[in-house]
Every structure is written in structure tokens, then in C-alpha cells.
Design an enzyme around this catalytic site. Structure first.
Site, short mmCIF file in Angstrom:
data_model
loop_
_atom_site.label_atom_id
_atom_site.label_comp_id
_atom_site.label_asym_id
_atom_site.label_seq_id
_atom_site.Cartn_x
_atom_site.Cartn_y
_atom_site.Cartn_z
N THR A 230 0.18 -1.04 -0.13
CA THR A 230 0.17 -0.10 -0.16
C THR A 230 0.85 1.03 -0.25
O THR A 230 1.48 1.57 0.87
CB THR A 230 -0.91 -0.19 1.57
OG1 THR A 230 -1.56 -0.77 1.42
CG2 THR A 230 -1.89 1.25 1.33
N GLY B 155 -9.46 2.46 -2.69
CA GLY B 155 -8.38 1.46 -2.13
C GLY B 155 -8.27 1.00 -1.52
O GLY B 155 -8.97 -0.04 -0.73
N GLU B 156 -6.88 1.54 -1.10
CA GLU B 156 -6.12 0.48 0.34
C GLU B 156 -5.30 -0.40 -0.60
O GLU B 156 -4.44 -1.08 -0.27
CB GLU B 156 -6.44 0.69 0.80
CG GLU B 156 -7.58 1.93 1.90
CD GLU B 156 -7.80 1.65 3.03
OE1 GLU B 156 -8.22 2.33 4.05
OE2 GLU B 156 -8.11 0.24 3.58
N GLY B 157 -6.02 -1.30 -0.84
CA GLY B 157 -6.05 -2.49 -1.30
C GLY B 157 -6.83 -3.55 -1.34
O GLY B 157 -6.61 -4.52 -1.21
#
Length: 353
Positions: A64, A317-319
Site C-alpha cells: 500500500t 482503494g488501500e488494496g
């Protein structure tokens, strides 16, 4: 920077063998089920095995990448820039959505400071690749210098190599950076020729007035900076972000190392798009995790030539989407390993088999 040779990275990127893909598909077709009946799970196992030569995943890791954006000063996000470092601390402490979903997927999360406007003072567990304390405001000038863009790409390439050395078989991308949907929209507009209106959405959930302002800001950024779509590093330097550049480097590095990479949502795909524009065979190594709510995302995916695995209205987001998609790839490999062939199972194949 003097020892980083981007051309040497490109030279290591090879297309995936069509012969390997056909061999694996032939085995799948002999399994005790109608041909093609597991749909895209067959694609996932076929591609993963062709890339890695393995039928299992020993270790999964999500990087990240975090960075701040000068354009946040234009009021294009529903959240203040202070949230970027606050979320980095939360990632490190294991309390964010990506941490929860990565635990579910059995993946490790590693957080990379590419350009957060904060001094983390040697924070344990944080990978320090800080290029600067945030990018410049793209509404008034370039995000970064070309040298900074190359340094950020180098960081991502080196992290892919480190993961390979650590025995990681499947990587994922993630991002954190308040206002980063703005440079991501600018990037897709620059490459596709679509207008900012056609590729810009609400990000963290801004209202109509803020969305109108955001579109105007992106128009201004493109007019002032004139990014050259024939030169992906120019696009990255002029209207990108440090975390986007780190992701682009990671995706390039994965292709060079022969590692499959699960690309998360809109911001991660902006990085993957940069990487794919730099080298055409990069897309062979990309698994697109999900379809983002952001309207520009589908245009990115079309240009890369990838179909998303999931459509869950994600926009974090973030992964997070990457962690979920990793579980699908792992499931596809379990099917490949454990479903017997018609002959082995003593099952009669249909006429169309």
C-alpha cells in the site's frame, strides 16, 4: 538514481508463452466438468500458472503506497490532507479495511511512504521511500520533476524484486493519498484524449459543486502542464502522484520478475496504466481486481486490455479489492489441483468434450 536503468528493466519483460497457456487450458478441459463451465476461474489459474510455473501460492503480499498531493489545496476531496498520514498509522497498526481483508486472504500488508507530507520519524514497519513531502499542485504546475518520477518508479521496481527474493508468489497494489483521484483522472484523460468530464467522478464522495470544481481543476492541470501521451514518464511527472509512480514501478518490476500482480482500483490502475504504456507486455502480468465506482476506471482497464474480476461498488482503494481478488486466484488454483480428469474420475465425457 544513477544506477537505475529503466531500459534494463524493460529488457527483462517477456510476453507470456501462448504454448504454456494452451497446455494448461488443455489440462483444464480434461477435468470432470463441461468445458469452460468454471468461466473466469479457468482464466485465473491458466494465467497464474503460465506466469509463475507454480500451481500454488506460497506467500501473498500487498504493498500500500502512500503520498500526498498538492492539488488537495484546490478543495477537490471531501477529506483534509491530514487524513493521509493518519491512515498510514492506521495501516501500520492493522486497523484499516485493507488489513482486515488481507487477513482474510492470508496476505501480508506492507506500507510504503512515497511522499506523505509528514515526518514519521522512523516509524517501525513503514517502508521509507519518500521522494518529497507531497507533490506540487498540478493546477499551477507539474506534480514532480522527471528525476523524481524515475526515483519513484525505481522504488516500486526494487520492492517487486524484494518480494521475489522473499518467496512471494502473488503481489497486490494499494494506495493512500487524499485527492489522488484527481491526478488519476488527469492521467487517463491524457492517454485517452477523453475530456476530464468523461473520466472524473466523486472520489471520496464530493457533492456536485465540488465535482464541478474538480473537473475544472483537471482541465487547468492538463492545459498548464501539457503532458505528452507519447512519453508516459512525462505524463506521470506532470500530472501524477508519488504513490501512483510507486505502483507503476511495482507493476513494471513484477513483469520483469515474472510475478503476477493484482491491481486494485482507480488509483492503482492509473499506476498500472503508466507501466503498460511504458512496455506493452506488462499487461500480461496484471490481474484487474475490481471495477471501481470511479467512471474513468473502465477507460483505463479498456486501454490496458483487462476485465475486472469483481464489481462490488468499491471505491476505497488501500488494496481492498486486491485482497478480495487474491482469494479468487487461490480458489482457481485449488480447482486446478484437485478436480480430477474424466479418465481419473471414471466419468464419461460428453460428446462436446
Amino acid at each position: 538514481m544513477s544506477d537505475f536503468n529503466l531500459q534494463a528493466v524493460f529488457a527483462r519483460i517477456q510476453p507470456i508463452s501462448e504454448e504454456k497457456l494452451k497446455t494448461i487450458q488443455s489440462r483444464i478441459d480434461r477435468q470432470a466438468k463441461p468445458q469452460g463451465s468454471l468461466g473466469r476461474l479457468e482464466e485465473l489459474s491458466r494465467r497464474y500458472v503460465a506466469i509463475t510455473g507454480r500451481e500454488d501460492i506460497r506467500a501473498k503480499r500487498i504493498y500500500t503506497f502512500a503520498g500526498d498531493h498538492g492539488v488537495a489545496a484546490e478543495g477537490v476531496s471531501a477529506f483534509p490532507a491530514e487524513v493521509t498520514p493518519q491512515m498510514v498509522y492506521n495501516f501500520i497498526e492493522g486497523g484499516a479495511a485493507v488489513n482486515a481483508l488481507a487477513r482474510h486472504a492470508g496476505a501480508e500488508v506492507r506500507v510504503v511512504d512515497m511522499g506523505v507530507n509528514h515526518d514519521f520519524a522512523g516509524l517501525s514497519g513503514l517502508i521509507d521511500r519518500k521522494i518529497a513531502m507531497g507533490t506540487g499542485n498540478i493546477a499551477i504546475g507539474p506534480a514532480m520533476t522527471r528525476e523524481q518520477a524515475l526515483a519513484a518508479l525505481q522504488a516500486g521496481v526494487e520492492l517487486a524484486a524484494q518480494a521475489k527474493d522473499d518467496g512471494v508468489d502473488l503481489l497486490g497494489t494499494g494506495d493512500m493519498g487524499i485527492a489522488n483521484t484527481t491526478p488519476s483522472s488527469a492521467i487517463v484523460a491524457a492517454f485517452t484524449g477523453l475530456t476530464p468530464f468523461q473520466v472524473t467522478h466523486r472520489g471520496t464522495g464530493i457533492d456536485d459543486a465540488a465535482l464541478g470544481k474538480k473537473i475544472k481543476v483537471i482541465n487547468r492541470a492538463l492545459e498548464i502542464n501539457q503532458p505528452d501521451p507519447e512519453d508516459p514518464i512525462d505524463v506521470l511527472a506532470k500530472v501524477g502522484g508519488f504513490e501512483i509512480a510507486g505502483i507503476a514501478g511495482l507493476v513494471l518490476g513484477c513483469a520483469a520478475e515474472g510475478l503476477p500482480v493484482v491491481v486494485d482500483g482507480f488509483i492503482s490502475t492509473a499506476g498500472a496504466l503508466i507501466a503498460s504504456e511504458l512496455h506493452p507486455h506488462v499487461r500480461d502480468y496484471i490481474f484487474a481486481a475490481h471495477q471501481s465506482v470511479e467512471i474513468g476506471h473502465r477507460h483505463m482497464l479498456q486501454r490496458i486490455g483487462q476485465q475486472p474480476l469483481l464489481d462490488l461498488n468499491l471505491r476505497l482503494g488501500e488494496g481492498t479489492g486486491g485482497a478480495l481478488a487474491m482469494t479468487l486466484i487461490e480458489a482457481s488454483l485449488q480447482v486446478l489441483r484437485e478436480v480430477r480428469t474424466f479418465d481419473d474420475a471414471g466419468v464419461s465425457a460428453g460428446d462436446d468434450q
